[in-house]
Scaffold this motif. Structure first.
Motif, PDB file in Angstrom:
ATOM      1  N   SER A 165      -0.392  -9.878  -7.923  1.00 37.94           N
ATOM      2  CA  SER A 165       0.896  -9.854  -8.626  1.00 37.94           C
ATOM      3  C   SER A 165       1.764 -11.060  -8.326  1.00 37.94           C
ATOM      4  N   PRO A 283       4.386 -13.940 -17.242  1.00 42.00           N
ATOM      5  CA  PRO A 283       5.618 -13.170 -17.059  1.00 42.00           C
ATOM      6  C   PRO A 283       5.804 -12.174 -18.196  1.00 42.00           C
ATOM      7  N   ARG A 290      13.933  -5.179 -17.810  1.00 40.44           N
ATOM      8  CA  ARG A 290      13.397  -5.115 -16.448  1.00 40.44           C
ATOM      9  C   ARG A 290      13.986  -3.904 -15.722  1.00 40.44           C
ATOM     10  N   TYR A 295      10.267  -5.379 -12.338  1.00 46.44           N
ATOM     11  CA  TYR A 295       9.145  -5.489 -13.256  1.00 46.44           C
ATOM     12  C   TYR A 295       9.516  -4.948 -14.639  1.00 46.44           C
ATOM     13  N   GLU A 296       8.619  -5.140 -15.595  1.00 48.70           N
ATOM     14  CA  GLU A 296       8.913  -4.793 -16.979  1.00 48.70           C
ATOM     15  C   GLU A 296       9.011  -3.284 -17.178  1.00 48.70           C
TER      16      GLU A 296
END
Length: 405
Positions: A165, A283, A290, A295-296
């Motif tokens: 990651s 990305p 976010r 993170y997404e």
């Protein structure tokens, strides 16, 4: 509708909620200088003393299962010294689950290990699998008759995830290295090996063997319950021609899919997705929402990981963790709804999903981030420990209740 016997619950870990886990490797790492932790765990949520309140609350909210950890460093604070009193404590936790109609799923290794184990080299040592299996044997013999399910390791491939990651960049890696060196000095040892920041090349083979030996130890004891392993299984999406998505997946799972194939079940733990292009990890898309963890926001990832688990492992599936760090509880509700829709679609396509455990019941200690990230369905006052359910807790509880009617 959920299949008959479907488990709806929440997931917790011992170190993150119990408090004062003073014999663990993480407690030491939180207090040395330098440290990668923003703050120490301290009292955490004081769940060691308030477990009955939390289990009763989970029942009132509408859940019928509860995932929690048994802390190795409490059971075996020094090598070969086992505490019957602590085993009895966890027996009371399991009895409280039974009294409130919650099927208990027990985790034996949720990253934390006894300080003495880390100071002798952790899972880098050749005899470490036998030591973990000795702990599993004690737990199984004392508590196996009370368990509904057990898992050996939480996110057994976590070190692979952290490597892939990009979260551990060179400055962070240097800080972690300095922290572990400080832990070694404080322990009077030449080294200090931590599960979360493990050297895969040195420890993974022992980790796999420890799982297998622990499964055998648990199954030799009383009770007849499934034993599985949980994996971090974020959705991996290829972007563009020549993308590296498949090699990324292979690196993420390593030997653990083979382990999952011989387990009674695989625990799927999903939070987001990874987009992978020809040159590796990308990305999130421009403008993507976010979470507070950075993170997404991508709850539909759960459908992809369930399908992967079913296709690649072919074993019954429990979603053992799924959730979101946010201070806006309406986004947690939206995340839950989208994730469950994705889960149901995967079930409709044939995946054998037998339970959903949301991370987490409580706002707890989130490792290096401390108490700044809020994953809980229930808020916890840091001074009084008062529990206050959020609207998302009521929302998910109603879904759980409705699915069982």
């Amino acid at each position: 509708m959920a299949p008959s016997g479907f488990w709806w619950g929440t997931a917790t870990s011992a170190h993150q909620i119990e408090g004062n886990n003073v014999n663990s490797d993480f407690w030491l790492a939180e207090h040395v200088k330098p440290t990668a932790f923003t703050e120490p765990s301290g009292d955490a949520c004081d769940a060691y003393h308030r477990y009955a309140e939390d289990i009763a609350l989970a029942q009132r909210l509408g859940f019928n299962a509860h995932r929690f950890g048994i802390e190795w460093s409490r059971i075996e604070p020094e090598p070969g010294q086992f505490s019957v009193a602590e085993l009895d404590h966890y027996a009371r936790v399991l009895d409280a689950c039974a009294a409130h109609g919650l099927a208990p799923m027990v985790t034996l290794g949720h990253w934390s290990v006894p300080r003495w184990f880390a100071a002798r080299g952790g899972f880098e040592e050749a005899d470490s699998p036998e030591l973990f299996a000795r702990f599993a044997d004690r737990v199984g013999r004392h508590l196996g008759g009370r368990m509904a399910a057990a898992t050996t390791f939480n996110e057994a491939n976590i070190a692979r995830l952290l490597k892939l990651s990009g979260l551990i960049r060179p400055p962070v890696a240097q800080l972690i290295g300095a922290m572990l060196a400080a832990c070694a000095r404080a322990s009077g040892s030449a080294r200090f090996a931590n599960v979360l920041f493990a050297d895969i090349a040195k420890s993974e083979a022992q980790f796999v063997k420890a799982h297998d030996l622990a499964v055998a130890a648990l199954k030799a004891g009383p009770g007849r319950y499934p034993v599985g392993v949980t994996l971090t299984m974020q959705a991996v999406e290829g972007v563009g021609e020549g993308n590296q998505a498949e090699s990324f997946k292979a690196e993420l799972y390593g030997p653990w899919l083979d382990v999952a194939r011989r387990a009674d079940f695989v625990g799927v733990q999903t939070y987001t997705r990874f987009r992978v292009g020809p040159d590796g990890l990308l990305p999130p898309p421009d403008g993507a929402e976010r979470t507070a963890a950075g993170y997404e926001f991508y709850p539909q990832a759960l459908g992809a990981t369930i399908r992967d688990a079913w296709k690649l492992a072919g074993r019954p599936i429990y979603v053992t963790e799924n959730g979101i760090a946010t201070n806006d509880d309406s986004r947690r509700v939206a995340y839950i709804d989208a994730a469950l829709a994705a889960m149901r679609a995967a079930q409709a396509d044939g995946a054998d999903v037998r339970g959903y455990f949301h991370w987490s019941l409580l706002d707890n200690f989130e490792w290096t981030a401390g108490y700044a990230q809020h994953f809980g369905l229930v808020a916890v006052d840091r001074a009084s420990f008062k529990r206050t359910p959020k609207p998302s807790a009521v929302h998910l509880g109603k879904i759980a209740q409705g699915a069982r009617r």
